[in-house]
Design an enzyme around this catalytic site. Structure first.
Site, PDB file in Angstrom:
ATOM      1  N   ASN A  78       0.639  -1.224   0.067  1.00 30.11           N
ATOM      2  CA  ASN A  78      -0.043  -0.082   0.056  1.00 30.11           C
ATOM      3  C   ASN A  78       0.733   1.232   0.137  1.00 30.11           C
ATOM      4  OD1 ASN A  78       0.528  -0.600   2.712  1.00 30.11           O
ATOM      5  ND2 ASN A  78      -1.236   0.337   3.557  1.00 30.11           N
ATOM      6  N   GLU A  99       5.609  -3.937  11.628  1.00 25.97           N
ATOM      7  CA  GLU A  99       4.439  -3.224  11.741  1.00 25.97           C
ATOM      8  C   GLU A  99       3.309  -3.773  11.152  1.00 25.97           C
ATOM      9  OE1 GLU A  99       4.454  -0.369  13.308  1.00 25.97           O
ATOM     10  OE2 GLU A  99       6.276  -0.185  13.694  1.00 25.97           O
ATOM     11  N   CYS A 139      -3.123   0.793   6.826  1.00 28.97           N
ATOM     12  CA  CYS A 139      -3.095   0.252   8.164  1.00 28.97           C
ATOM     13  C   CYS A 139      -3.684   1.043   9.369  1.00 28.97           C
ATOM     14  CB  CYS A 139      -1.412  -0.055   8.440  1.00 28.97           C
ATOM     15  SG  CYS A 139      -0.376   1.257   8.361  1.00 28.97           S
TER      16      CYS A 139
END
Ligand code: NAP
Length: 503
Positions: free
Chosen positions: A169, A264, A298
């Protein structure tokens, strides 16, 4: 245009090359991996399917290049990073174009991603010069029982080879957020870009190549994560893994062994709305937070937890704004573009159908064409629905109505994720209490969750991650403290000038 001008050498016919030993190369596998344009669902680009032998070679080179890089003065490392940042920003157009084609990011946002990445590299170079140029000096007599016989000097040293794996992304931004701290700290870097996003990353790596970094210091291995990923993450030459992505990160953590990890991972960011909130502000933030880049962030708002007494009004305001979102091709800067793959679209549809079967209220009609899903707000979602807990990574947002703040906090904390969350209220005292009670790495007060600005600390609790990102935290994570202790045969206490004159 991608693959042209200064980027011609990264392309071999119709297949992009991988980067090793300071050169662009064609894999001996003879195989390539297709990158499907999410909008057209046709093959847009191809990249090399690198072999395990090629990975071994890259690791060997990375190990040896790192040794001389660690001896390169800090200011020189910073100088090269500034140069790479400038080249990247100068060439934003072809890189942004590949982001549009590979991951269907709206054109304007694609340019922003490249520029932001250049800024991040420069910021990292500046910050690195400051924080790596400082150490600590400790004296032994501060600890009970000791005389001043030991002088302890501490400094930060590189870890060795850092393996960087970003997600689709923000392929460029999340790659440089790993590359820049690793390099300024004196590490070498092996990048495995996401397949969707690989071509943008290859262009970005070429900017580092043109800046003149030493051979072997930076490499870029392409191929499917499912095929080459385990070999990379379990490679004995790797001294640190910086990974951003989904559940894959959890399994990497279990296999990685005794090396520092920066993970992450996913999130289910909750937006808690109290009765006294400014509902217009909340509605704009829900739109920005929930639907930017079609929800594929996210830190997207992934569940709204609103007090029942203001829920009708808020839902109406959000509905009105959803109606204004444009849907279509990323080239035309539409707000909502195709999600990254057909399997993603199918997954999102599964969550929507589950909510439908269990009685959620559809604020818009569900509409899908290929990978393009129209924005959808689901009201009256209940905890027995999958969408109350799972990350759709698409333009679908559930609203759960709550009767107390505690209910909202409990829902947030029952999630296996703990990335970010946000709370909307005019009462700062309440907001602080709620922030402290939410089990997430960050809480935003009166704004949607966000990773940036890129120098802010960014971390997830529970399955959302290990370690912390943000420029300073990444540099610290990619270094280790080294101490040298000078031992004196007799205690020595430094005297002030006044004492000496009175002797
Ligand atoms: P993903 O499927 O986990 O992929 C992430 C990266 O891992 C890609 O480069 C992928 O390569 C690679 N990979 C796949 N299998 C691997 C393996 N066995 N070993 C090593 N690497 C492997 O995630 P995604 O779909 O790209 O991104 C979406 C997810 O990322 C969401 O869950 C989102 O919340 C999370 N995310 C988190 C943050 C954060 O900072 N917390 C930021 C952005 C996104 P291939 O593409 O070749 O498979």
């Amino acid at each position: 245009m991608a693959g042209t001008g200064i980027f011609t050498e990264i392309l071999d016919g119709e297949v992009y090359k991988y980067y090793s030993d300071g050169e662009w190369r064609t894999s001996s596998s003879g195989k390539s991996v297709a990158i499907i344009n999410p909008t057209t669902r046709k093959t847009q680009y191809k990249v090399q399917a690198c072999t395990q032998e090629e990975v071994n070679k890259v690791m060997e080179l990375a190990k040896s290049a790192q040794k001389s890089w660690a001896k390169t003065p800090l200011w020189k490392r910073a100088e090269l990073l500034h140069k790479a940042a400038a080249i990247l920003k100068d060439n934003k157009a072809p890189i942004a174009e590949s982001l549009v084609k590979e991951i269907a990011k709206p054109a304007k946002d694609s340019v922003t991603e490249v520029v932001r990445s250049g800024d991040l590299i420069s910021y990292c170079a500046e910050e690195g010069v400051r924080i790596l140029g400082e150490g600590k000096f400790l004296l032994s007599d501060s600890f009970p029982g000791n005389e001043r016989t030991k002088y302890c000097l501490t400094s930060k040293i590189p870890l060795g080879v850092v393996l960087a794996i970003p997600p689709f992304n923000y392929p460029v931004n999340l790659a440089v957020s790993k590359i820049a701290p690793a390099l300024i700290a004196g590490n070498s870097l092996v990048l495995k870009p996401p397949t969707q996003g690989a071509v943008s990353c290859l262009h970005m790596v070429h900017c580092f190549h043109l800046a003149g970094f030493p051979k072997g210091l930076i490499s870029c291995i392409t191929g499917k994560g499912s095929e080459i990923g385990d070999f990379l993450t379990m490679h004995p030459a790797v001294n640190c893994i910086s990974f951003t992505g989904g559940d894959t990160g959890v399994s990497i953590s279990k296999k990685a062994g005794m090396i520092p990890l920066q993970m992450e991972l996913g999130g289910k960011d909750a937006c808690i709305v109290l009765e006294d909130a400014d509902l217009d502000l909340v509605a704009s933030n829900i739109i920005k937070g929930g639907f930017s880049y079609s929800g594929q962030r996210c830190t997207a708002v992934k569940v709204v937890l609103v007090m029942e007494s203001v829920a009708d009004e808020l839902v109406e305001k959000v509905k009105a704004k959803v109606a204004k979102l444009t849907v279509g091709p990323p080239e035309e800067n539409c707000d909502i573009t195709a999600v990254v793959s057909e399997s993603s679209a199918n997954f999102i549809e599964g969550l929507v159908m589950d909510a439908k079967d269990k009685g959620a209220t559809f604020c818009q009609e569900y509409k899908r064409d290929g990978n393009l899903i129209w924005p959808l707000l689901l009201d009256n979602v209940r905890p027995d629905m999958r969408i109350a807990w799972e990350e759709p990574f698409g333009p679908v947002l559930p609203v759960l109505r709550i009767n107390s703040v505690e209910e909202g906090i409990n829902h947030c904390n029952a999630s296996n994720f703990g990335l970010q969350g946000c709370v909307f209220t005019k009462d700062i005292n309440k907001a602080m209490l709620i922030s402290d009670a939410m089990e997430t790495g960050t809480v935003q007060i009166n704004s949607a969750p966000a990773r940036g600005p890129d120098h802010f600390p960014f971390q997830g609790l529970k399955d959302s991650g290990i370690g912390s990102q943000g420029v300073t935290n990444s540099i610290n994570l990619m270094t280790k403290v080294k101490t040298t202790v000078i031992n004196l045969p007799t205690p020595s206490y430094a005297m002030g000038a006044g004492f000496i004159s009175r002797l």
